[in-house]
Write a protein that holds these residues in place. Structure first.
Motif, short mmCIF file in Angstrom:
data_model
loop_
_atom_site.label_atom_id
_atom_site.label_comp_id
_atom_site.label_asym_id
_atom_site.label_seq_id
_atom_site.Cartn_x
_atom_site.Cartn_y
_atom_site.Cartn_z
N LEU A 47 45.24 41.32 45.72
CA LEU A 47 44.69 40.35 44.78
C LEU A 47 45.36 40.49 43.43
O LEU A 47 45.42 41.58 42.88
CB LEU A 47 43.20 40.59 44.61
N LYS A 48 45.84 39.37 42.94
CA LYS A 48 46.44 39.41 41.60
C LYS A 48 45.41 38.87 40.61
O LYS A 48 44.94 37.75 40.76
CB LYS A 48 47.69 38.55 41.59
N GLU A 49 45.06 39.67 39.64
CA GLU A 49 43.97 39.25 38.75
C GLU A 49 44.42 38.96 37.33
O GLU A 49 43.63 38.61 36.48
CB GLU A 49 42.87 40.31 38.75
N ARG A 70 48.05 37.78 34.67
CA ARG A 70 49.24 36.95 34.68
C ARG A 70 50.49 37.78 34.44
O ARG A 70 51.50 37.26 33.96
CB ARG A 70 49.11 35.89 33.59
#
Lengths: 317, 773
Positions: A102-104, A106
């Motif tokens: 999961l990329k949370e 930027r």
């Protein structure tokens, strides 16, 4: 488990409930109910909830599903699938599902790795610096001390060399322990460049300090006759009459001439590391005077020199 | 120069508008077009048209056989030069002649001889042509002229991963061949079939070909099958490859297979297809200079905007293509860039910059705008204008936009991820692969040497990007696929020869789910229900729900709902008018949840009031007219399948108080594996069996705090969300899905306890009813 008042215990109430071997007393039950209610009423903070959520997800993602009791597994087993196998004609399939990442934020690609790398580097660097500091400091102090000691030895060796050389010039005298004495006027009278470079520095230094002394002396003496001025018309006699030290003036000029003069040979020698300078002095003393700097003894000849344990200080330990 | 560029973009882009020159007249009056005595013009003497004149040719069959797979480039070029269309007999139009020249300039044309040679000599051929080589439009035509499928009552199929591509390429090729779309050249995509009895070249989605294979395991309608864009490795293409590998063995003499890929990593395809020969055609590309950032970026969105503005400020003329991950990010970036550019124009006399968004859910006419030419300078002799397209990875391979000189690549895209361990299928923002990055960079060199700005370091490019994007089969829930494979007659799923077999857990989960849905029995064989379900181009759970709907007296409603769930979101929520949009949505809200709300929307849409001016009505109510009409179309298609399978269509009378309850119960019959229970009194829910803590998605309409819900989707973002949610009762779960809700298999906990209580309640109720009897 029953009746245990451990804080941890009521957390596992789910397993405990109806089939407890020991019936709980009414008081215990009321207490338990109270605890349960309190726990339920306790509203978890957002952060706690989020942490729970992530933990549950990560745990589930890390748990392999393959279970022989699973119906899907049974169907696969009928086709010859066993634990540890992969799918495909040549069993070249992957064993595990692709990781869910999961990329949370930027952050750009490589930012996380870069952050980690920098952090690691900093930690390493810090550790190294602390370690390096200790070792380095000790080493530096040791070297400094050695250097001071060696400079002292060089000075001594130079004086011995000068002494012995001037003695040897006067004719071979009786063996003697070199004494720390003021330089003989003879050396002083020689031009500096004719002195062996090994101890020329010593002589030069002495001359310099002597020159200073004299200068100061002459200045004092001049000052005592104030007011004064340079008068080119005055001749020698006049000067003498005025009590000016004509000789001192001349000497001054001489010394200055010598001092100002470039002496590349001496500079080169001084540029050598102290070990080498000392070594050259020691060897010179041995070869020219059969004198061992470490034994502090002048041997009679080459043969007698054989009694000396060696050329280095260590040999004399 | 400008003129020439425009011409290029018009021809090079398959989606460009074109005047509709071939009207009805062209198609119908073809026969009387009057090109009388001239022998060369006499269609009955034309070997390609023998099938149209059976009485005239007599021994035409022999002629066919002598020509087939023996043609030469020279001979076919002569035919292509006209004056008559060898496939229809009509005179080639003026426009055709114009396009012919452009076609002959395409890189693939230079290798037509080589292609024919390899095609004629081999059953399987791997063809590599970079984007822009013309392979998608030209190769199928090369094949047509040599394979002559129509003479044997066969067709040539060319698959595309995307519906849009299948449609637009078919249109383009119909134009190139000077025929009417839907006649000789057609397309077939899910819920839309534009082909006819004369169709000899069919563009279709790979999924459609797979569906056809289910009823015709040997794909005997086709004499040549071309799998295009195979490098994209979609789920359907991967399955088709596995399938066709077996079919070519069964049809050694009358089926040819061409695998087309845009990347040079074709060795994998060659190896997979028993070392098939390879033919590579270079694309028409220019060098692209690549720039990396010296340090990793803290915020890739901000860095992207900065880079675009810098390009606009200092680089010479040329359009910009920026890759972003999704609709929201793209719209946001568009807004910000427009604002900044306004200021640049005011303060530093910069040239004008038009910004266009591009993503899948954008209406077609808006997608079309990206092909508009860049704006002219603000004043005569002023700084040149340019356009900036901000796109998802659609622009990476499937669309060709000429004029792009600068590419800005932040290195991310939204990719589907499936994990069988928590049964979540979600679109997640993930780093792209190195292959994708190269593809993106290549987009800058279409018209002239370009520049690509990668918003990551060279080190990150080398060390962090995976070499190839994972094929879709490794990132998908396979329950649909497994059902399809079963229907295709493939029983040994464990040893099925896939190019990249998925993890065993993924297959296990799919088999298990199909078993719970009663589509597979415990032996793993297809059940009657399973066979029926596989007939629907739907997710198995949706198909099952639809099939069992008559048991709940609501098959009409479930049909509508299934159609609504098969199209993009109905609700439009523009950033500037969120409040109003939400108010409008609330007009349709049903207290029991999203499914019923969607149904309300559909019913309102079908009302006379809305149908009077549906477009305006949708606009006024913040609904997507496109999605609703699409749903209408899907509904019609599904209805046909239901009628074919004699599934009764019925409704509970609306006045009946069980009207909505029946619908909710039917939903449970399909989605009992997607259930969540509320945690205590809080807002969080816990998914049944997987024990994942989830929240209701903010878009959810649920009038009351329901303890039990079914959900359509489990979405992973920064939080776990369930989306499209409807309130249900726990009794229904035990009643309608007893195998799945076998409580002895449940882990101890709140969910099990609650269900046990429900079970007890049911029992006593049953007891009471019995006692009364």
């Amino acid at each position: 488990m029953a009746g245990s008042e451990d804080e941890d215990d009521y957390m596992s109430m789910a397993i405990a409930e109806p089939t407890q071997p020991l019936a709980e007393t009414s008081i215990q039950r009321v207490a338990r109910k109270k605890r349960e209610a309190a726990l339920k009423a306790q509203v978890k903070s957002k952060a706690e909830k989020a942490a729970d959520e992530v933990a549950a997800r990560e745990a589930a993602l890390a748990t392999p599903l393959l279970d022989t009791s699973n119906k899907g597994f049974k169907m696969m087993a009928k086709l010859g699938f066993k634990h540890g196998d992969t799918l495909g004609a040549d069993k070249g399939g992957r064993a595990e599902p692709i990781q869910v990442v999961l990329k949370e934020d930027r952050g750009g690609i490589g930012l996380d790795t870069e952050k980690k790398r920098k952090f690691r580097e900093q930690v390493n660097h810090e550790a190294k610096r602390v370690k390096a500091d200790e070792v380095e400091y000790r080493e530096r102090v040791r070297l400094e001390r050695e250097e001071i000691k060696r400079e002292g030895q060089i000075w001594n060796a130079q004086r011995v060399a000068e002494e012995l050389t001037s003695k040897a010039k006067e004719a071979s005298g009786p063996l003697l322990e070199p004494k720390v004495t003021m330089p003989t006027p003879k050396t002083a009278g020689q031009p500096l460049s004719s002195i062996n470079v090994l101890w020329r520095g010593l002589v030069r230094q002495r001359l310099e300090s002597d020159g200073e002394k004299r200068m100061r002396h002459s200045l004092k003496s001049v000052r005592s006759r104030l007011p004064t001025y340079e008068d080119p018309d005055l001749d020698r006699e006049d000067l003498l009459a005025l009590g000016r030290d004509e000789k001192a003036g001349v000497f001054e000029e001489e010394v200055e001439e010598e001092f100002e003069g470039e002496d590349p040979e001496l500079d080169d020698f001084n540029a050598l590391p102290s070990e080498q300078r000392l070594e050259r002095l020691v060897i010179y003393l041995r070869q020219e005077h059969h004198y061992c700097f470490w034994c502090k003894y002048q041997y009679s000849d080459e043969e007698a020199m054989g009694d000396c344990p060696g050329i280095t200080e260590d040999d004399h330990d | 120069m400008a003129n020439r560029e425009r011409e290029d973009s018009d021809d090079g882009n398959p989606r460009a508008k074109r005047p509709k020159i071939e009207g009805e007249a062209n198609g119908k009056t073809r026969a009387q077009n009057g090109f009388g005595g001239d022998a060369a013009n006499d269609p009955s003497k034309n070997p390609y048209l023998q099938h149209r004149y059976p009485q005239a040719t007599g021994g035409g069959g022999r002629l066919d056989n002598s020509m087939r797979h023996k043609t030469t480039t020279k001979a076919t070029e002569a035919l292509e030069n006209g004056p008559n269309n060898p496939f229809t007999g009509s005179k080639f139009s003026q426009r055709y002649m114009g396009i012919l020249q452009t076609r002959r300039d395409l890189p693939v044309h230079a290798q037509r001889d080589q292609f024919l040679d390899k095609y004629q000599k081999n059953q399987i051929l791997v063809f590599v042509g970079e984007t822009g080589s013309g392979k998608t439009t030209q190769i199928p035509q090369f094949v047509l002229y040599d394979d002559l499928p129509h003479l044997n009552g066969k067709m040539v199929a060319c698959t595309q991963p995307r519906r849009v591509a299948a449609m637009s390429v078919a249109q383009r090729v119909a134009q190139e061949m000077d025929v009417t779309l839907g006649e000789e050249v057609g397309y077939s995509i899910r819920f839309e079939d534009k082909t006819g009895p004369n169709t000899m070249l069919k563009y279709m989605t790979d999924g459609m070909l797979l569906r056809e294979a289910m009823s015709d395991n040997n794909l005997s309608r086709y004499s040549t099958i071309i799998l295009d864009e195979a490098h994209e490795r979609t789920l359907a293409t991967d399955i088709l490859m596995g399938l066709l590998k077996e079919v070519v063995l069964r049809r050694p003499n009358d089926l040819k297979l061409i695998i087309m890929s845009a990347t040079l990593d074709a060795n994998k395809f060659q190896k997979y297809f028993h070392n098939a020969p390879l033919l590579a055609v270079p694309g028409r590309t220019h060098p692209v200079e690549i720039f990396y950032t010296p340090e990793p970026e803290r915020d890739y969105v901000e860095a992207a905007l900065r880079t675009v503005l810098q390009i606009h400020a200092i680089e010479p003329a040329g359009d910009i293509l920026l890759f972003m991950t999704g609709e929201e990010e793209i719209e946001d970036a568009c807004r910000k860039i427009r604002l900044e550019v306004e200021e640049m124009v005011r303060e530093s006399d910069a040239g004008p910059l038009t910004v266009y968004p591009l993503y899948g859910s954008l209406p077609p006419q808006q997608q079309q705008k990206i092909f508009d030419p860049a704006p002219p300078p603000n004043s005569h002799g002023g700084r040149p204008g340019r356009k900036c397209i901000i796109s998802t990875n659609i622009a990476e391979t499937s669309l060709t936009i000429d004029g792009i000189v600068y590419v800005v690549d932040p290195g991310f895209s939204k990719q589907k991820v499936y994990n069988p361990r928590i049964r979540v299928e979600s679109l997640l923002v993930s780093p792209i692969s190195a292959a994708s990055a190269q593809q993106r960079a290549g987009r800058a060199g279409r018209t002239r040497p370009g520049k690509c700005f990668r918003l990551y370091t060279e080190k990150a490019f080398k060390e962090e990007l995976i070499p190839q994007t994972y094929p879709e089969i490794l990132r998908s829930n396979l329950s649909s696929t497994v059902l399809e494979l079963k229907k295709l007659g493939i029983d040994d799923l464990v040893h099925f020869d896939l190019m990249d077999p998925p993890a065993p857990e993924t297959l296990m989960r799919a088999l298990e789910e199909l078993n719970y849905l009663a589509c597979l029995d415990d032996e793993g064989d297809l059940t009657q229900l399973g066979r029926l379900a596989s007939d629907f181009p739907l997710d198995p759970a949706l198909a099952v729900m639809l099939i069992v709907a008559p048991d709940f007296y609501c098959s009409n409603e479930m049909l509508s709902l299934t159609a609504l769930l098969s199209v993009p979101t109905l609700f439009v929520r523009p950033a500037a008018q969120r409040k109003r949009a939400d108010d409008m949505k609330n007009l349709f809200a049903h207290t029991d949840g999203d499914h019923l709300t969607m149904l309300n929307v559909y019913h309102a849409f079908k009302s006379d009031e809305a149908q009077a001016n549906p477009k305006q009505w949708c606009h006024d109510h913040f609904l997507s007219h496109r999605a609703l009409t699409q749903a209408d179309n899907v509904r019609m298609q599904l209805k046909r399948i239901m009628e074919k399978n004699e599934i009764e269509l019925m409704s509970t009378p609306f006045e009946d108080k069980r009207y909505y309850e029946n619908i909710r119960r039917a939903l449970v019959a399909g989605f009992f594996m997607q259930v969540a229970k509320r945690d205590g009194n809080g807002k969080t829910y816990m998914t049944v069996k997987d024990h994942q803590s989830v929240l209701l998605h903010p878009s959810t309409v649920l009038g009351h705090d329901s303890e039990w819900v079914i959900y359509q989707e489990f979405v992973l973002t920064s939080k776990n969300y369930i989306r499209t949610v409807t309130a249900i009762k726990p009794e229904w779960l035990l009643e309608l899905a007893p195998t799945y809700f076998d409580l002895s298999t449940f882990k101890d906990g709140e969910i099990k306890r609650s269900l046990l209580r429900t079970a007890n309640k049911l029992k006593s109720k049953e007891f009471a009813t019995k006692g009364r009897k």
